[in-house]
Write a protein that holds these residues in place. Structure first.
Motif, PDB file in Angstrom:
ATOM      1  N   SER A 101      39.161  25.917  16.645  1.00 12.45           N
ATOM      2  CA  SER A 101      38.678  24.824  17.405  1.00 12.45           C
ATOM      3  C   SER A 101      38.737  25.015  18.619  1.00 12.45           C
ATOM      4  CB  SER A 101      38.818  23.576  16.051  1.00 12.45           C
ATOM      5  OG  SER A 101      40.338  23.654  16.033  1.00 12.45           O
ATOM      6  N   LYS A 102      38.153  23.349  18.848  1.00  8.87           N
ATOM      7  CA  LYS A 102      38.127  22.890  20.372  1.00  8.87           C
ATOM      8  C   LYS A 102      39.174  22.353  20.479  1.00  8.87           C
ATOM      9  CE  LYS A 102      35.861  20.120  23.797  1.00  8.87           C
ATOM     10  NZ  LYS A 102      35.217  18.705  24.481  1.00  8.87           N
ATOM     11  N   GLU A 103      40.106  21.657  19.940  1.00  8.66           N
ATOM     12  CA  GLU A 103      41.442  21.345  20.595  1.00  8.66           C
ATOM     13  C   GLU A 103      42.813  22.163  20.429  1.00  8.66           C
ATOM     14  OE1 GLU A 103      39.458  19.944  18.118  1.00  8.66           O
ATOM     15  OE2 GLU A 103      38.942  18.619  18.693  1.00  8.66           O
ATOM     16  N   ASP A 104      42.212  23.492  19.858  1.00  2.74           N
ATOM     17  CA  ASP A 104      43.003  24.720  19.004  1.00  2.74           C
ATOM     18  C   ASP A 104      42.875  25.896  20.585  1.00  2.74           C
ATOM     19  OD1 ASP A 104      44.398  23.367  17.224  1.00  2.74           O
ATOM     20  OD2 ASP A 104      42.996  24.127  15.650  1.00  2.74           O
ATOM     21  N   ARG A 105      41.649  25.919  21.508  1.00  2.98           N
ATOM     22  CA  ARG A 105      41.547  26.643  22.366  1.00  2.98           C
ATOM     23  C   ARG A 105      42.552  26.787  24.062  1.00  2.98           C
ATOM     24  NH1 ARG A 105      35.426  25.967  22.824  1.00  2.98           N
ATOM     25  NH2 ARG A 105      34.245  27.456  20.247  1.00  2.98           N
ATOM     26  N   ILE A 106      44.067  26.343  23.202  1.00  2.00           N
ATOM     27  CA  ILE A 106      45.070  26.008  24.202  1.00  2.00           C
ATOM     28  C   ILE A 106      45.412  27.776  24.713  1.00  2.00           C
ATOM     29  CG2 ILE A 106      47.021  25.594  25.014  1.00  2.00           C
ATOM     30  CD1 ILE A 106      47.152  24.062  22.309  1.00  2.00           C
ATOM     31  N   VAL A 107      45.337  27.568  26.635  1.00  2.00           N
ATOM     32  CA  VAL A 107      45.776  29.377  26.906  1.00  2.00           C
ATOM     33  C   VAL A 107      46.504  28.770  27.536  1.00  2.00           C
ATOM     34  CG1 VAL A 107      45.026  31.068  28.281  1.00  2.00           C
ATOM     35  CG2 VAL A 107      43.501  30.699  26.505  1.00  2.00           C
ATOM     36  N   PHE A 108      47.851  29.566  27.186  1.00  2.00           N
ATOM     37  CA  PHE A 108      49.154  30.059  28.382  1.00  2.00           C
ATOM     38  C   PHE A 108      49.447  30.650  29.340  1.00  2.00           C
ATOM     39  CE2 PHE A 108      50.350  27.511  24.821  1.00  2.00           C
ATOM     40  CZ  PHE A 108      51.216  26.135  24.651  1.00  2.00           C
ATOM     41  N   PHE A 109      49.371  30.232  30.898  1.00  2.00           N
ATOM     42  CA  PHE A 109      49.453  31.517  31.638  1.00  2.00           C
ATOM     43  C   PHE A 109      50.401  32.011  32.131  1.00  2.00           C
ATOM     44  CE2 PHE A 109      45.571  29.877  31.849  1.00  2.00           C
ATOM     45  CZ  PHE A 109      44.568  30.862  31.831  1.00  2.00           C
ATOM     46  N   VAL A 110      51.374  33.312  32.225  1.00  2.00           N
ATOM     47  CA  VAL A 110      52.892  32.911  33.033  1.00  2.00           C
ATOM     48  C   VAL A 110      52.038  34.375  34.054  1.00  2.00           C
ATOM     49  CG1 VAL A 110      54.936  34.997  32.584  1.00  2.00           C
ATOM     50  CG2 VAL A 110      53.999  33.782  30.592  1.00  2.00           C
ATOM     51  N   ALA A 111      52.771  33.993  35.350  1.00  2.00           N
ATOM     52  CA  ALA A 111      52.881  35.062  36.653  1.00  2.00           C
ATOM     53  C   ALA A 111      53.529  35.208  37.498  1.00  2.00           C
ATOM     54  CB  ALA A 111      51.229  33.697  37.655  1.00  2.00           C
ATOM     55  N   ASP A 112      53.962  36.342  37.556  1.00  2.00           N
ATOM     56  CA  ASP A 112      54.516  37.481  38.181  1.00  2.00           C
ATOM     57  C   ASP A 112      55.043  36.076  39.992  1.00  2.00           C
ATOM     58  OD1 ASP A 112      55.834  38.948  40.270  1.00  2.00           O
ATOM     59  OD2 ASP A 112      56.790  39.644  37.878  1.00  2.00           O
ATOM     60  N   ASP A 113      56.412  36.123  40.313  1.00  2.00           N
ATOM     61  CA  ASP A 113      56.771  35.205  41.696  1.00  2.00           C
ATOM     62  C   ASP A 113      55.719  35.851  42.404  1.00  2.00           C
ATOM     63  OD1 ASP A 113      58.214  33.691  40.420  1.00  2.00           O
ATOM     64  OD2 ASP A 113      59.957  34.747  40.644  1.00  2.00           O
ATOM     65  N   LYS A 114      55.593  37.221  42.318  1.00  2.00           N
ATOM     66  CA  LYS A 114      54.424  37.605  43.422  1.00  2.00           C
ATOM     67  C   LYS A 114      53.254  38.438  43.590  1.00  2.00           C
ATOM     68  CE  LYS A 114      58.637  40.659  44.893  1.00  2.00           C
ATOM     69  NZ  LYS A 114      59.978  40.011  43.867  1.00  2.00           N
ATOM     70  N   ALA A 115      52.912  37.608  42.450  1.00  2.00           N
ATOM     71  CA  ALA A 115      51.489  37.859  42.322  1.00  2.00           C
ATOM     72  C   ALA A 115      51.070  36.606  42.623  1.00  2.00           C
ATOM     73  CB  ALA A 115      50.604  37.274  40.995  1.00  2.00           C
ATOM     74  N   ASN A 116      49.256  37.771  43.632  1.00  2.00           N
ATOM     75  CA  ASN A 116      48.465  36.531  44.274  1.00  2.00           C
ATOM     76  C   ASN A 116      48.227  35.351  43.695  1.00  2.00           C
ATOM     77  OD1 ASN A 116      46.252  36.074  45.712  1.00  2.00           O
ATOM     78  ND2 ASN A 116      45.081  38.621  45.740  1.00  2.00           N
ATOM     79  N   TYR A 117      47.927  34.652  44.282  1.00  2.00           N
ATOM     80  CA  TYR A 117      47.519  33.409  44.083  1.00  2.00           C
ATOM     81  C   TYR A 117      45.687  32.610  43.700  1.00  2.00           C
ATOM     82  CZ  TYR A 117      47.178  28.475  43.600  1.00  2.00           C
ATOM     83  OH  TYR A 117      46.503  27.017  43.685  1.00  2.00           O
ATOM     84  N   GLY A 118      44.748  33.643  44.584  1.00  2.00           N
ATOM     85  CA  GLY A 118      43.877  34.030  44.174  1.00  2.00           C
ATOM     86  C   GLY A 118      43.469  34.583  42.986  1.00  2.00           C
ATOM     87  N   LYS A 119      44.162  35.496  42.242  1.00  2.00           N
ATOM     88  CA  LYS A 119      44.319  36.408  41.135  1.00  2.00           C
ATOM     89  C   LYS A 119      44.319  34.700  39.861  1.00  2.00           C
ATOM     90  CE  LYS A 119      43.863  40.534  42.617  1.00  2.00           C
ATOM     91  NZ  LYS A 119      43.287  42.132  41.228  1.00  2.00           N
ATOM     92  N   LEU A 120      45.839  34.451  40.520  1.00  2.00           N
ATOM     93  CA  LEU A 120      46.068  33.715  39.013  1.00  2.00           C
ATOM     94  C   LEU A 120      45.058  32.038  39.213  1.00  2.00           C
ATOM     95  CD1 LEU A 120      48.332  32.495  37.270  1.00  2.00           C
ATOM     96  CD2 LEU A 120      49.124  31.150  38.831  1.00  2.00           C
ATOM     97  N   VAL A 121      44.631  31.924  39.986  1.00  2.00           N
ATOM     98  CA  VAL A 121      43.398  30.635  39.964  1.00  2.00           C
ATOM     99  C   VAL A 121      42.298  31.332  39.752  1.00  2.00           C
ATOM    100  CG1 VAL A 121      41.993  29.833  41.655  1.00  2.00           C
ATOM    101  CG2 VAL A 121      44.353  29.243  42.015  1.00  2.00           C
ATOM    102  N   ALA A 122      41.728  32.641  39.750  1.00  2.00           N
ATOM    103  CA  ALA A 122      39.963  33.124  38.933  1.00  2.00           C
ATOM    104  C   ALA A 122      40.578  33.247  37.965  1.00  2.00           C
ATOM    105  CB  ALA A 122      40.092  34.580  39.318  1.00  2.00           C
ATOM    106  N   ALA A 123      42.176  33.862  37.077  1.00  2.00           N
ATOM    107  CA  ALA A 123      42.249  33.940  35.465  1.00  2.00           C
ATOM    108  C   ALA A 123      42.570  31.832  35.364  1.00  2.00           C
ATOM    109  CB  ALA A 123      43.463  34.075  35.248  1.00  2.00           C
ATOM    110  N   PHE A 124      42.353  31.170  35.459  1.00  2.00           N
ATOM    111  CA  PHE A 124      42.274  29.567  35.627  1.00  2.00           C
ATOM    112  C   PHE A 124      40.541  29.554  35.588  1.00  2.00           C
ATOM    113  CE2 PHE A 124      46.451  28.494  37.054  1.00  2.00           C
ATOM    114  CZ  PHE A 124      46.845  28.111  36.078  1.00  2.00           C
ATOM    115  N   ASP A 125      40.158  30.383  36.144  1.00  2.00           N
ATOM    116  CA  ASP A 125      38.161  29.464  36.001  1.00  2.00           C
ATOM    117  C   ASP A 125      38.257  30.230  35.097  1.00  2.00           C
ATOM    118  OD1 ASP A 125      38.471  28.008  38.353  1.00  2.00           O
ATOM    119  OD2 ASP A 125      38.190  29.702  39.505  1.00  2.00           O
ATOM    120  N   GLY A 126      38.812  32.275  35.177  1.00  2.00           N
ATOM    121  CA  GLY A 126      38.158  32.451  33.548  1.00  2.00           C
ATOM    122  C   GLY A 126      38.351  32.011  32.052  1.00  2.00           C
ATOM    123  N   ALA A 127      39.119  31.553  32.419  1.00  2.00           N
ATOM    124  CA  ALA A 127      39.521  30.406  30.816  1.00  2.00           C
ATOM    125  C   ALA A 127      39.036  29.660  30.714  1.00  2.00           C
ATOM    126  CB  ALA A 127      40.995  30.580  31.055  1.00  2.00           C
TER     127      ALA A 127
END
Length: 171
Positions: A101-127
């Motif tokens: 359901s819409k209220e249960d569509r929760i996505v958690f993100f865990v990013a490595d400290d050395k991960a590229n910030y642009g890829k993390l933002v792309a993951a947010f946008d994709g979600a």
């Protein structure tokens, strides 16, 4: 012809004290300027910080329906410990979120400290494109067994103190 020099003696002796009237005027003007400018410098940024509570691991409910996206240092995505290519990321996440359901569509993100910030933002946008309603960030690495249902490979034993569910988002 000899002229004689005459000296004129001033009627009052020279004043060696500082005239403080201009100093007071300048200080008062500066005080007024600072009084006017100071309220303009205070700008508030609203930040929602989740409330934390220490709960013993035995009492923590195991929620196996959570979606956890992990971004490694080399830029690879994984959803609930299953590696996903960047091209399939949005489609797979969309299929997983469609069953909720819409209220249960929760996505958690865990990013490595050395991960590229642009890829993390792309993951947010994709979600968000996939239909996620709430996005959450986990500050600590979630153990591999916490996201997999019991009985499946990678599932943590029920009494494992290292297996903690992801934190719940703030309302």
């Amino acid at each position: 012809m000899a002229t004689s020099r005459k000296f004129v003696k001033p009627s009052t002796p020279p004043n060696s004290e500082i005239n403080v009237t201009p100093l007071v005027d300048v200080v008062l003007v500066l005080l007024i300027i600072f009084m006017v400018v100071t309220p303009l410098l205070e700008k508030d940024i609203e930040v929602r910080i989740p409330e934390t509570e220490d709960v013993p691991v035995e009492q923590m409910p195991q929620d196996n329906s959570q979606l956890i996206v992990k971004l490694d240092a080399d830029g690879t995505y994984s959803i609930n410990t299953e590696p996903v290519t960047p091209g399939d990321y949005v489609n797979k996440l969309k299929r997983m979120l469609a069953a909720k359901s819409k209220e249960d569509r929760i996505v958690f993100f865990v990013a490595d400290d050395k991960a590229n910030y642009g890829k993390l933002v792309a993951a947010f946008d994709g979600a968000k494109q996939a239909g996620a309603f709430v996005l959450g960030m986990a500050t600590e690495d979630i153990p591999a067994g916490a996201a997999a249902p019991e009985g499946e490979p990678g599932a943590a034993p029920a009494g494992d103190p290292g297996a903690a569910p992801a934190p719940a988002p703030a309302p």
